[in-house]
Design an enzyme around this catalytic site. Structure first.
Site, mmCIF file in Angstrom:
data_model
loop_
_atom_site.group_PDB
_atom_site.id
_atom_site.type_symbol
_atom_site.label_atom_id
_atom_site.label_comp_id
_atom_site.label_asym_id
_atom_site.label_seq_id
_atom_site.Cartn_x
_atom_site.Cartn_y
_atom_site.Cartn_z
ATOM 1 N N ARG A 63 57.909 50.187 45.862
ATOM 2 C CA ARG A 63 58.481 50.553 47.162
ATOM 3 C C ARG A 63 58.642 49.298 48.012
ATOM 4 N NH1 ARG A 63 55.014 55.649 49.480
ATOM 5 N NH2 ARG A 63 55.027 54.347 51.350
ATOM 6 N N ARG A 93 51.383 48.050 58.054
ATOM 7 C CA ARG A 93 51.118 49.497 57.937
ATOM 8 C C ARG A 93 49.655 49.804 58.220
ATOM 9 N NH1 ARG A 93 53.211 50.679 52.124
ATOM 10 N NH2 ARG A 93 52.316 52.739 52.472
ATOM 11 N N ARG A 151 50.915 61.689 62.577
ATOM 12 C CA ARG A 151 50.518 60.295 62.419
ATOM 13 C C ARG A 151 50.206 59.639 63.757
ATOM 14 N NH1 ARG A 151 52.759 58.863 57.369
ATOM 15 N NH2 ARG A 151 52.254 56.742 56.767
ATOM 16 N N LYS A 206 46.900 60.349 49.301
ATOM 17 C CA LYS A 206 47.375 61.610 49.887
ATOM 18 C C LYS A 206 48.441 62.260 48.993
ATOM 19 C CE LYS A 206 48.696 59.582 53.734
ATOM 20 N NZ LYS A 206 48.361 58.191 53.358
ATOM 21 N N ARG A 219 50.870 50.032 42.858
ATOM 22 C CA ARG A 219 51.633 51.297 42.751
ATOM 23 C C ARG A 219 53.056 51.035 42.258
ATOM 24 N NH1 ARG A 219 51.819 55.233 47.719
ATOM 25 N NH2 ARG A 219 52.342 53.316 48.814
HETATM 26 P P1 AP5 Z 1 49.232 57.557 46.775
HETATM 27 O O1 AP5 Z 1 48.809 58.944 46.403
HETATM 28 O O2 AP5 Z 1 50.652 57.191 46.547
HETATM 29 O O3 AP5 Z 1 48.757 57.215 48.273
HETATM 30 P P2 AP5 Z 1 49.277 57.756 49.673
HETATM 31 O O4 AP5 Z 1 48.068 58.003 50.523
HETATM 32 O O5 AP5 Z 1 50.233 58.910 49.491
HETATM 33 O O6 AP5 Z 1 49.996 56.459 50.171
HETATM 34 P P3 AP5 Z 1 51.367 56.165 50.922
HETATM 35 O O7 AP5 Z 1 51.514 54.680 50.897
HETATM 36 O O8 AP5 Z 1 52.506 56.975 50.348
HETATM 37 O O9 AP5 Z 1 51.035 56.686 52.328
HETATM 38 P P4 AP5 Z 1 51.657 56.235 53.625
HETATM 39 O O10 AP5 Z 1 50.999 57.185 54.552
HETATM 40 O O11 AP5 Z 1 51.583 54.810 53.987
HETATM 41 O O12 AP5 Z 1 53.236 56.422 53.331
HETATM 42 P P5 AP5 Z 1 54.291 57.540 53.722
HETATM 43 O O13 AP5 Z 1 55.171 57.726 52.571
HETATM 44 O O14 AP5 Z 1 53.635 58.737 54.343
HETATM 45 O O15 AP5 Z 1 48.280 56.545 45.964
HETATM 46 C C1 AP5 Z 1 48.457 55.141 46.084
HETATM 47 C C2 AP5 Z 1 48.222 54.454 44.719
HETATM 48 O O16 AP5 Z 1 46.851 54.626 44.346
HETATM 49 C C3 AP5 Z 1 49.049 55.039 43.568
HETATM 50 O O17 AP5 Z 1 49.405 53.993 42.700
HETATM 51 C C4 AP5 Z 1 48.091 56.014 42.871
HETATM 52 O O18 AP5 Z 1 48.389 56.125 41.492
HETATM 53 C C5 AP5 Z 1 46.731 55.335 43.102
HETATM 54 N N1 AP5 Z 1 45.629 56.278 43.273
HETATM 55 C C6 AP5 Z 1 45.653 57.451 43.980
HETATM 56 N N2 AP5 Z 1 44.444 58.043 43.960
HETATM 57 C C7 AP5 Z 1 43.632 57.201 43.223
HETATM 58 C C8 AP5 Z 1 42.252 57.271 42.864
HETATM 59 N N3 AP5 Z 1 41.448 58.284 43.228
HETATM 60 N N4 AP5 Z 1 41.728 56.247 42.135
HETATM 61 C C9 AP5 Z 1 42.523 55.195 41.748
HETATM 62 N N5 AP5 Z 1 43.851 55.084 42.075
HETATM 63 C C10 AP5 Z 1 44.382 56.082 42.804
HETATM 64 O O19 AP5 Z 1 55.078 56.808 54.922
HETATM 65 C C11 AP5 Z 1 55.901 55.688 54.698
HETATM 66 C C12 AP5 Z 1 56.539 55.255 56.012
HETATM 67 O O20 AP5 Z 1 57.376 56.314 56.522
HETATM 68 C C13 AP5 Z 1 55.558 54.965 57.166
HETATM 69 O O21 AP5 Z 1 55.055 53.637 57.127
HETATM 70 C C14 AP5 Z 1 56.469 55.214 58.393
HETATM 71 O O22 AP5 Z 1 57.305 54.127 58.638
HETATM 72 C C15 AP5 Z 1 57.315 56.388 57.945
HETATM 73 N N6 AP5 Z 1 56.693 57.679 58.329
HETATM 74 C C16 AP5 Z 1 56.212 58.623 57.476
HETATM 75 N N7 AP5 Z 1 55.689 59.660 58.156
HETATM 76 C C17 AP5 Z 1 55.830 59.354 59.476
HETATM 77 C C18 AP5 Z 1 55.445 60.017 60.668
HETATM 78 N N8 AP5 Z 1 54.803 61.204 60.658
HETATM 79 N N9 AP5 Z 1 55.730 59.405 61.849
HETATM 80 C C19 AP5 Z 1 56.379 58.222 61.895
HETATM 81 N N10 AP5 Z 1 56.757 57.535 60.795
HETATM 82 C C20 AP5 Z 1 56.476 58.100 59.583
#
Ligand code: AP5
Length: 210
Positions: free
Chosen positions: A154, A165, A91, A16, A125
Site C-alpha cells: 500500500r 499515521r 477515528r 483490525k 504487509r
Molecule cells: P491488518 O489486519 O491489515 O491491520 P489493520 O489494523 O487493519 O491496519 P490498517 O493499516 O489497515 O489500519 P489503518 O487503520 O491504518 O488503515 P485504514 O485502511 O483504516 O494487519 C497488518 C499486518 O499485520 C498484515 O500484514 C497482517 O497479515 C499482519 N497481522 C495481523 N494480525 C497479526 C497477528 N496477530 N500476528 C502477526 N501478524 C499479524 O485507513 C487508511 C487511511 O484511510 C487512513 O490513514 C485515513 O487517511 C483514511 N481513513 C480511513 N478511515 C477513516 C476515518 N474514519 N476518518 C478519516 N480518515 C479515514
C-alpha cells in the site's frame, strides 16, 4: 444474541482488518471498513477517491463530514439491520459523537499492540487487489493464494507515511479508548498474540458480553 453493532479500535497495523474478516464470517454480519471504501473510490477514480488519495498518502485523516456521510448511508442499508462491524470508524471523537446520534454501538473492541510491533507488521504487509492481505514473514510468494493476483505494498505503508499515521492515531484516535470506557462499552484484547489467539479472545469477549 442481541444485535451485534461492533466497533474495532486499534493502531494502524494492529490487525483490525485481519480479525474483522474472520469475525464477520463467524457472526454473519457485514464488514464495513472506511479504509476499504476510500481505497475502492481511489481505484475507481471517483471525485471522492481523487480527493482522498492525497490525504491518505500523507497519513492524514479524510474530513469527518465525508466519512460520517459514507457511514450513515452504509448503515442505512438492509444488511446492517442484524448488526455490523465498523473497522476504521470512528477515528475521531467527532466521528464517535456523530455515530452515537444515529446508531447504538454495543461493543467497542480495542486490539492492543505495541508500536514497535505495528511498525513491523505494516512494513511486511502485502496486499492483493481482491482484498486479501499477507505478511512477508509468513507468506513468501508474490501472488495471492486466493485469486493469483500480483501482491503490492500500500502507498501509505511506506515508512515515512507510517510515522505520520501513528502520530495521527495517538493524537486523534487513541482518545476513543477513554470515550468508550466512559460508556462502559470498551473491551480490550491482547493483539500481540497469534492471529488465531486474537480471534479466540475476541470471540470470547463477544460471547461473554452480548
Ligand atoms: P491488518 O489486519 O491489515 O491491520 P489493520 O489494523 O487493519 O491496519 P490498517 O493499516 O489497515 O489500519 P489503518 O487503520 O491504518 O488503515 P485504514 O485502511 O483504516 O494487519 C497488518 C499486518 O499485520 C498484515 O500484514 C497482517 O497479515 C499482519 N497481522 C495481523 N494480525 C497479526 C497477528 N496477530 N500476528 C502477526 N501478524 C499479524 O485507513 C487508511 C487511511 O484511510 C487512513 O490513514 C485515513 O487517511 C483514511 N481513513 C480511513 N478511515 C477513516 C476515518 N474514519 N476518518 C478519516 N480518515 C479515514
Amino acid at each position: 444474541m442481541k444485535k451485534l453493532s461492533l466497533v474495532f479500535l486499534g493502531a494502524p497495523g494492529a490487525g483490525k482488518g485481519t480479525q474483522a474478516t474472520k469475525i464477520c464470517e463467524k457472526y454473519n454480519i457485514p464488514h464495513i471498513s472506511t479504509g476499504d471504501i476510500l481505497r475502492a473510490n481511489i481505484k475507481a477514480g471517483t471525485p471522492l477517491g481523487l480527493q482522498a488519495k492525497a490525504i491518505i498518502d500523507k497519513g492524514q485523516l479524510v474530513s469527518d463530514d465525508i466519512v460520517i456521510g459514507l457511514i450513515k448511508d452504509r448503515l442505512a442499508q438492509d444488511d446492517c439491520k442484524k448488526g455490523y462491524l465498523l473497522d476504521g470508524f470512528p477515528r475521531t471523537i467527532d466521528q464517535a459523537v456523530a455515530l452515537d446520534s444515529f446508531e447504538s454501538v454495543s461493543m467497542a473492541i480495542n486490539i492492543a499492540v505495541n508500536e514497535d510491533e505495528v511498525v513491523e507488521r505494516i512494513a511486511g504487509r502485502r496486499m492483493c487487489a481482491c482484498g486479501e492481505s499477507y505478511h512477508i514473514s509468513t507468506y513468501s510468494k508474490d501472488t495471492c493464494a486466493k485469486c493469483g493476483g500480483k501482491l503490492y505494498q500500500r502507498d501509505d505503508d511506506k515508512p515515512e507515511t507510517v510515522k505520520a499515521r501513528l502520530d495521527v492515531y495517538n493524537k486523534q484516535t487513541a482518545p476513543l479508548i477513554d470515550y468508550y470506557a466512559a460508556k462502559k462499552t470498551l473491551y480490550t484484547v491482547d493483539g500481540s498474540q497469534s492471529v488465531q489467539d486474537v480471534f479466540a479472545s475476541i470471540v470470547k469477549v463477544i460471547d461473554d458480553n452480548n
